[in-house]
Write a protein that holds these residues in place. Sequence first.
Motif, mmCIF file in Angstrom:
data_model
loop_
_atom_site.group_PDB
_atom_site.id
_atom_site.type_symbol
_atom_site.label_atom_id
_atom_site.label_comp_id
_atom_site.label_asym_id
_atom_site.label_seq_id
_atom_site.Cartn_x
_atom_site.Cartn_y
_atom_site.Cartn_z
ATOM 1 N N GLU A 89 0.741 -1.333 -0.063
ATOM 2 C CA GLU A 89 -0.143 -0.165 0.029
ATOM 3 C C GLU A 89 0.813 1.385 -0.105
ATOM 4 O OE1 GLU A 89 -3.718 -0.263 2.285
ATOM 5 O OE2 GLU A 89 -2.768 -1.975 3.223
ATOM 6 N N ASP A 90 2.201 1.022 -0.224
ATOM 7 C CA ASP A 90 2.997 2.139 -0.177
ATOM 8 C C ASP A 90 2.722 3.178 -1.386
ATOM 9 O OD1 ASP A 90 5.716 3.004 1.094
ATOM 10 O OD2 ASP A 90 5.801 3.531 -0.988
ATOM 11 N N SER A 91 3.018 4.572 -1.118
ATOM 12 C CA SER A 91 2.869 5.500 -2.063
ATOM 13 C C SER A 91 3.708 5.392 -3.360
ATOM 14 C CB SER A 91 3.009 7.065 -1.552
ATOM 15 O OG SER A 91 4.168 7.007 -1.140
ATOM 16 N N ASP A 92 4.781 4.893 -3.206
ATOM 17 C CA ASP A 92 5.796 4.676 -4.379
ATOM 18 C C ASP A 92 5.350 3.117 -5.187
ATOM 19 O OD1 ASP A 92 8.593 3.110 -5.104
ATOM 20 O OD2 ASP A 92 8.601 5.322 -5.654
ATOM 21 N N GLY A 93 5.195 3.377 -6.405
ATOM 22 C CA GLY A 93 5.050 2.042 -7.342
ATOM 23 C C GLY A 93 5.970 1.334 -7.008
ATOM 24 N N GLY A 94 7.380 1.533 -7.286
ATOM 25 C CA GLY A 94 8.394 0.651 -7.202
ATOM 26 C C GLY A 94 8.501 -0.112 -5.901
ATOM 27 N N ILE A 95 8.306 0.517 -5.012
ATOM 28 C CA ILE A 95 8.244 -0.146 -3.524
ATOM 29 C C ILE A 95 7.097 -1.245 -3.774
ATOM 30 C CG2 ILE A 95 7.735 0.045 -1.262
ATOM 31 C CD1 ILE A 95 10.460 1.466 -1.442
ATOM 32 N N ARG A 96 5.725 -0.880 -4.179
ATOM 33 C CA ARG A 96 4.666 -1.977 -4.162
ATOM 34 C C ARG A 96 5.257 -2.975 -5.161
ATOM 35 N NH1 ARG A 96 1.927 3.148 -5.263
ATOM 36 N NH2 ARG A 96 1.432 2.472 -7.270
ATOM 37 N N TRP A 97 5.853 -2.834 -6.116
ATOM 38 C CA TRP A 97 6.144 -4.017 -7.210
ATOM 39 C C TRP A 97 6.904 -4.802 -6.588
ATOM 40 C CZ3 TRP A 97 4.505 -5.680 -11.735
ATOM 41 C CH2 TRP A 97 5.387 -6.830 -12.257
ATOM 42 N N THR A 98 7.999 -4.037 -5.500
ATOM 43 C CA THR A 98 9.040 -4.912 -5.131
ATOM 44 C C THR A 98 8.598 -5.863 -3.741
ATOM 45 O OG1 THR A 98 10.925 -3.416 -5.527
ATOM 46 C CG2 THR A 98 11.300 -4.659 -3.824
ATOM 47 N N GLU A 122 -10.203 -2.707 5.761
ATOM 48 C CA GLU A 122 -11.678 -2.144 5.955
ATOM 49 C C GLU A 122 -11.747 -0.960 4.883
ATOM 50 O OE1 GLU A 122 -11.694 -0.855 9.976
ATOM 51 O OE2 GLU A 122 -11.872 -2.632 10.604
ATOM 52 N N ASN A 123 -10.421 -0.558 4.293
ATOM 53 C CA ASN A 123 -10.514 0.537 3.397
ATOM 54 C C ASN A 123 -10.712 0.072 1.825
ATOM 55 O OD1 ASN A 123 -10.273 2.429 5.167
ATOM 56 N ND2 ASN A 123 -8.109 2.493 5.122
ATOM 57 N N GLY A 124 -10.659 -1.221 1.818
ATOM 58 C CA GLY A 124 -10.539 -1.715 0.226
ATOM 59 C C GLY A 124 -9.561 -1.235 -0.584
ATOM 60 N N SER A 125 -8.187 -1.305 0.044
ATOM 61 C CA SER A 125 -7.132 -0.604 -0.806
ATOM 62 C C SER A 125 -7.000 -1.321 -2.272
ATOM 63 C CB SER A 125 -5.874 -0.858 -0.091
ATOM 64 O OG SER A 125 -4.755 -0.411 -0.800
ATOM 65 N N TYR A 126 -6.923 -0.406 -3.101
ATOM 66 C CA TYR A 126 -6.720 -0.898 -4.331
ATOM 67 C C TYR A 126 -5.563 -1.335 -4.776
ATOM 68 C CZ TYR A 126 -6.084 -0.470 -9.545
ATOM 69 O OH TYR A 126 -5.659 -0.724 -10.862
ATOM 70 N N PHE A 127 -4.340 -0.722 -4.110
ATOM 71 C CA PHE A 127 -3.094 -1.113 -4.243
ATOM 72 C C PHE A 127 -2.829 -2.526 -3.458
ATOM 73 C CE2 PHE A 127 -1.816 3.726 -4.629
ATOM 74 C CZ PHE A 127 -1.866 3.283 -5.772
ATOM 75 N N LEU A 128 -3.290 -2.532 -2.316
ATOM 76 C CA LEU A 128 -3.189 -4.079 -1.707
ATOM 77 C C LEU A 128 -3.797 -5.254 -2.599
ATOM 78 C CD1 LEU A 128 -2.506 -5.898 0.732
ATOM 79 C CD2 LEU A 128 -4.896 -5.336 1.641
ATOM 80 N N ARG A 129 -4.790 -5.131 -3.110
ATOM 81 C CA ARG A 129 -5.580 -5.912 -3.833
ATOM 82 C C ARG A 129 -4.846 -6.080 -5.254
ATOM 83 N NH1 ARG A 129 -11.929 -4.873 -2.560
ATOM 84 N NH2 ARG A 129 -11.649 -5.285 -0.498
ATOM 85 N N LEU A 130 -4.211 -5.181 -5.880
ATOM 86 C CA LEU A 130 -3.631 -5.268 -7.125
ATOM 87 C C LEU A 130 -2.251 -6.030 -7.030
ATOM 88 C CD1 LEU A 130 -4.201 -4.494 -10.063
ATOM 89 C CD2 LEU A 130 -2.907 -2.440 -9.818
ATOM 90 N N GLY A 131 -1.800 -5.507 -5.700
ATOM 91 C CA GLY A 131 -0.295 -6.370 -5.284
ATOM 92 C C GLY A 131 -0.623 -7.812 -5.187
ATOM 93 N N ALA A 132 -1.550 -7.952 -4.452
ATOM 94 C CA ALA A 132 -2.191 -9.457 -4.234
ATOM 95 C C ALA A 132 -2.383 -10.124 -5.487
ATOM 96 C CB ALA A 132 -3.339 -9.487 -3.301
#
Length: 184
Positions: A89-98, A122-132
């Motif tokens: 859920e990090d703000s940096d896309g490179g960190i999320r990818w790593t 609870e927030n339904g994080s888009y980034f968490l789900r996309l990373g998953a």
Amino acid sequence: MKDSKKEIDEILKEFPENIAQLFHHLQQETNTIARIDAKNSLEKMGKSILPYLNKLLFVHDEMFRREVAKIMEFIADKTSIPVFIDLLEDSDGGIRWTAAVGLISIGRDSIIPLLKAILDDENGSYFLRLGAHHAFESLFNDDEKITLKPLLLSLNNYLGMGETVSLETLHALKKFEQKNNKKR
């Protein structure tokens, strides 16, 4: 940039001198060889370096944070699973990818904690789900990709998120927990 260097230097004061020195070299932008050598030395330290890496993951220097996350990815220790999940859920896309690649590097032990994180989100994080979704594409075997296709589709569907994700995630979690119980 100076503020982030100061921030890193403050954290490094708490580290043993030999480890702090390696992180100083990792932080330098001018001496590529010293940076690569420092990264290699930190990676060779393995699990023992993880507590130090965890302290440096949340500084404001994006490039330095990426290097720290890549070292964690290389070490691929199970204890890093919660950290990688947070970094999805990090703000940096490179960190999320790593972080997603780190979970893949750790292997199938990442599946259940990642499913639980999705359910607990609870927030339904888009980034968490996309990373998953990215991690599951590599972690699931071919049969699981077929039977859990609805989960993969709902994790990758921005517009439909939240509608079916929880139900599909719960179904997948039960399936993997049953598998784990049979192994014991």
